[in-house]
Design a protein around this motif. Structure first.
Motif, PDB file in Angstrom:
ATOM      1  N   GLY A 145     -22.882  29.561 -13.989  1.00 39.18           N
ATOM      2  CA  GLY A 145     -23.875  28.491 -13.941  1.00 39.18           C
ATOM      3  C   GLY A 145     -24.674  28.509 -12.652  1.00 39.18           C
ATOM      4  N   GLU A 146     -24.005  28.790 -11.534  1.00 34.93           N
ATOM      5  CA  GLU A 146     -24.703  28.842 -10.248  1.00 34.93           C
ATOM      6  C   GLU A 146     -25.749  29.959 -10.251  1.00 34.93           C
ATOM      7  OE1 GLU A 146     -23.758  29.299  -5.460  1.00 34.93           O
ATOM      8  OE2 GLU A 146     -22.119  29.405  -6.925  1.00 34.93           O
TER       9      GLU A 146
ATOM     10  N   LEU B 259     -33.076  21.713 -10.983  1.00 37.95           N
ATOM     11  CA  LEU B 259     -32.308  22.955 -11.097  1.00 37.95           C
ATOM     12  C   LEU B 259     -31.642  23.309  -9.768  1.00 37.95           C
ATOM     13  CD1 LEU B 259     -34.876  25.006 -13.210  1.00 37.95           C
ATOM     14  CD2 LEU B 259     -32.747  23.974 -14.020  1.00 37.95           C
ATOM     15  N   ILE B 260     -32.328  23.077  -8.650  1.00 36.20           N
ATOM     16  CA  ILE B 260     -31.729  23.318  -7.333  1.00 36.20           C
ATOM     17  C   ILE B 260     -30.526  22.397  -7.134  1.00 36.20           C
ATOM     18  CG2 ILE B 260     -32.102  23.079  -4.848  1.00 36.20           C
ATOM     19  CD1 ILE B 260     -35.008  23.986  -5.354  1.00 36.20           C
ATOM     20  N   ARG B 261     -30.676  21.149  -7.546  1.00 36.25           N
ATOM     21  CA  ARG B 261     -29.561  20.198  -7.455  1.00 36.25           C
ATOM     22  C   ARG B 261     -28.374  20.684  -8.285  1.00 36.25           C
ATOM     23  NH1 ARG B 261     -29.982  14.381 -10.327  1.00 36.25           N
ATOM     24  NH2 ARG B 261     -27.783  13.751 -10.231  1.00 36.25           N
ATOM     25  N   GLY B 262     -28.643  21.205  -9.486  1.00 32.76           N
ATOM     26  CA  GLY B 262     -27.576  21.734 -10.324  1.00 32.76           C
ATOM     27  C   GLY B 262     -26.915  22.950  -9.715  1.00 32.76           C
TER      28      GLY B 262
ATOM     29  N   SER C 292     -22.142  25.174  -7.076  1.00 36.02           N
ATOM     30  CA  SER C 292     -21.563  25.799  -5.882  1.00 36.02           C
ATOM     31  C   SER C 292     -20.428  24.951  -5.315  1.00 36.02           C
ATOM     32  CB  SER C 292     -22.661  25.988  -4.838  1.00 36.02           C
ATOM     33  OG  SER C 292     -22.135  26.530  -3.645  1.00 36.02           O
ATOM     34  N   LYS C 293     -20.632  23.630  -5.306  1.00 39.58           N
ATOM     35  CA  LYS C 293     -19.597  22.726  -4.796  1.00 39.58           C
ATOM     36  C   LYS C 293     -18.353  22.768  -5.678  1.00 39.58           C
ATOM     37  CE  LYS C 293     -20.124  18.238  -5.166  1.00 39.58           C
ATOM     38  NZ  LYS C 293     -20.622  16.855  -4.943  1.00 39.58           N
TER      39      LYS C 293
END
Length: 334
Positions: free
Chosen positions: A198-199, A218-221, A226-227
């Protein structure tokens, strides 16, 4: 004499058939672009098989909807893909992506089959389930041959039958953690792989999205995925268990969109929904309290993220309404 009668589609059957049309038309768009850029001949064969399956599904659904005198959904069309756009992902990513499609297909079709009563529909979903398993196995075989198959870690085999003696088996705080069990490892590793993929997907999509609102989403996702990878990696590290590489399939540096913002956003929100289901299953299978706490927090975060994506789709007029029941109160007022 055999009595013939028409059995109307149930709400569950309608939901699964309608949802599959959306997903298969999306798959045709994505795989067309992949095939226009593929170099590896073995991976190309897997992509061609996946495209053949999606086209067969769409053909069946078109006929079924027509026979039932239903409106054929819009789904996704050639307007949502630029097949000749520069490649956004590597051949290795294509292979892992297709293998994941097989995994998701097995999940979706097994549930669809279990909720189907009409024989033609249950037979159809049975065939879809088999073909998804075949797609997964073919992709996995090529991954094994190429040495890129990521497997869960090994643990020692049990030497005797044991039973839990104390409630401390459930605790997971401070220094009182018991060793993680095989079922918990299975879920953590599976969620790790999903978030790594997904990342990479969200990183690539964020490079090419046209609308600023979609790009920020999308950047937030990407950062959320990543987290989540960090959370699961930390659990594996504490248990001294190996974790998969987090960047085996990075996207290219292309900034030319191969897909419409609508397609990319729909795919992300769909994967969010699937992810919520997987996290829920992982929560139910995890008896250590610290793991349950991780899944509870992650579920809340991904649910909010998913809702925000759906709101963007509504604002842009991209969210196609699924089949729904009648508003009886509205009819009574009229």
């Amino acid at each position: 004499m055999k009595k013939e009668h028409n059995v109307e589609l149930s709400a569950a059957e309608l939901a699964n058939l309608w949802g599959q049309y959306q997903n298969d038309t999306l798959s045709v768009c994505t795989i067309k672009h992949f095939l226009a850029n593929i170099e590896d001949k073995e991976i190309k064969k897997i992509l061609e098989y996946a495209l053949e399956l999606s086209n067969k599904h769409i053909q069946f659904l078109h006929k079924l909807f027509s026979d039932e005198k239903m409106v054929i959904p819009q789904g996704f069309t050639d307007d949502d893909v630029v097949a000749q756009a520069p490649r956004l992902f590597t051949d290795g990513f294509y292979l892992i992506y297709i293998q994941n499609m097989g995994k998701i297909g097995m999940d979706i079709y097994s549930l669809a089959l279990a909720n189907s009563a009409r024989l033609d529909v249950s037979k159809y979903f049975t065939e879809c389930l088999y073909s998804s398993a075949e797609l997964y196995n073919r992709a996995s075989s090529v991954m094994l041959d190429k040495g890129i198959m990521m497997r869960a870690p090994q643990i020692p085999k049990s030497k005797k039958v044991e039973f839990v003696q104390k409630q401390s088996f459930l605790t997971g705080w401070f220094n009182r953690r018991r060793p993680i069990n095989a079922l918990e490892i299975s879920h953590i590793y599976f969620n790790l792989l999903r978030n790594i993929l997904g990342e990479a997907l969200l990183t690539g999509y964020s490079q090419v999205a046209k609308l600023e609102e979609v790009r920020k989403y999308l950047i937030r996702g990407r950062d959320i995925a990543s987290k989540h990878v960090e959370i699961f990696n930390s659990v594996m590290s504490e248990e001294l268990l190996p974790s998969p590489s987090t960047w085996i399939t990075p996207p290219t540096d292309s900034t030319v969109a191969p897909f419409s913002d609508k397609l990319m956003l729909y795919q992300v929100t769909s994967l969010n929904g699937i992810g919520i289901g997987h996290y829920g299953a992982s929560l139910g299978a995890s008896m250590r309290r610290d793991l349950a706490s991780h899944y509870t927090r992650i579920l809340t975060e991904i649910a909010q993220y998913s809702e925000d994506g759906i709101n963007i789709m509504i604002d842009q007029g991209w969210l196609e309404k699924p089949p729904h029941s009648v508003d009886r109160n509205h009819l009574a007022k009229d």
